[in-house]
Design a protein around this motif. Sequence first.
Motif, mmCIF file in Angstrom:
data_model
loop_
_atom_site.group_PDB
_atom_site.id
_atom_site.type_symbol
_atom_site.label_atom_id
_atom_site.label_comp_id
_atom_site.label_asym_id
_atom_site.label_seq_id
_atom_site.Cartn_x
_atom_site.Cartn_y
_atom_site.Cartn_z
ATOM 1 N N GLU A 1 -20.016 122.219 66.155
ATOM 2 C CA GLU A 1 -21.142 121.442 66.654
ATOM 3 C C GLU A 1 -21.656 120.520 65.553
ATOM 4 O OE1 GLU A 1 -25.397 122.447 68.737
ATOM 5 O OE2 GLU A 1 -23.963 124.071 68.511
ATOM 6 N N LEU A 2 -21.986 119.285 65.938
ATOM 7 C CA LEU A 2 -22.580 118.342 64.992
ATOM 8 C C LEU A 2 -23.853 117.805 65.636
ATOM 9 C CD1 LEU A 2 -22.210 116.652 62.320
ATOM 10 C CD2 LEU A 2 -21.165 114.906 63.750
ATOM 11 N N GLU A 3 -24.977 118.083 65.012
ATOM 12 C CA GLU A 3 -26.253 117.578 65.551
ATOM 13 C C GLU A 3 -26.597 116.279 64.836
ATOM 14 O OE1 GLU A 3 -29.868 120.050 66.087
ATOM 15 O OE2 GLU A 3 -28.554 121.649 65.338
ATOM 16 N N HIS A 4 -26.739 115.197 65.587
ATOM 17 C CA HIS A 4 -27.068 113.910 64.957
ATOM 18 C C HIS A 4 -27.733 113.002 65.985
ATOM 19 C CE1 HIS A 4 -23.818 111.623 67.001
ATOM 20 N NE2 HIS A 4 -23.208 112.791 67.014
ATOM 21 N N SER A 5 -28.287 111.886 65.486
ATOM 22 C CA SER A 5 -28.876 110.919 66.420
ATOM 23 C C SER A 5 -28.279 109.540 66.154
ATOM 24 C CB SER A 5 -30.403 110.894 66.257
ATOM 25 O OG SER A 5 -30.740 110.650 64.908
ATOM 26 N N ARG A 6 -26.972 109.506 65.906
ATOM 27 C CA ARG A 6 -26.264 108.251 65.658
ATOM 28 C C ARG A 6 -25.516 107.836 66.919
ATOM 29 N NH1 ARG A 6 -25.643 107.117 60.213
ATOM 30 N NH2 ARG A 6 -24.064 105.622 60.852
#
Length: 349
Positions: free
Chosen positions: A175-180
Amino acid sequence: MHSSRPSVTIDAGILAVPHIGCTKDDAFQYVDTLLDWSKLLDEPWVAIYMSERASEALFDDDLFPLRNRLRDLFSKLGIVEYTVNDIAKIAAKLLSLTPSFEAYYRLKDVLSEQLETDPDVIRLTTHDGLQSDLARCITLIAVLRKHCSQPLGGHSLILREAPKQVIQVQAQIHELEHSRGDIPELPCPPEFFEGDVLVCDDFRGLIECLDEASILVGASDNLGVDLAIRIAIFKHAIAQGEAPDWGNATVPNIGAEFRELCQQCCADQGDSLPPKILRSIVETIKGHNLSAVHALRTGPGGNDPQRMRGSDKAQRRDIDREFHLHYWECENGTIELASVVYHNDFSIP
């Protein structure tokens, strides 16, 4: 502009006070490293980040507060050349840098396992908290380097020890949490994500990681052009087997229209031209390859007089068959870069 500046992330392991049983040399090396990197805090050309979990990792490994550790170490080894307070202040300053790497690059967290780096830099530290924070940072930087639409270019990770400039990274990312908006779906476990990260452990290594051609093309002001030239001069000195001096490099003056005219030509030509422009600027500064230099005349004729600006002489240096560097050789011995032009252009700002 913030994003066009080179940037670095400093690993929390740089701040970890060496083990109480270390040698005096180890302790001095730790202090010198910290002092060296703290000099970057005053440099306007580089953005410095640390992981938002750096303090937490040091705390988890019982390496915090640093003051107590430093006091024990300095008194055991009889170190009086530095004060505990000065060194602890530098560490505190680095830890309080904002924004954090994660906040600036809009990455919240990553859940991954089976991380392997080649060479293995994770196990250079024996502390669990520092290992897991380093693993996290390496994974995030590798993902950004591979997928970020505004390339990270020379973003390097500063480690206490960097066995190689580029380390290969592979991990199973759950899982990768980001706002990109520019990171695609990553391979799902059991598939591995593969990427790489630039690492360095001293100032020379940091400069070698930077891409001067990208900095020249992306410069939004003359400071960016100046930086690209400084890096090119530094790398040229290394290639010649000399010891480069970053602080005292001679950089030419940059004329008012140079950046814009240079970037226009680069935009037409793609990636091959910027390195050639920088090479010709370094040759101009060093007085090398003089067969490529001609007087810039008032017209195309061989007998037309050389253009002058008071006592300053206009010169034309071949960059390649199609492009030329025009500059002023000033009366006081300095160089002023004027323009990059096509072959049939004899003008000079």
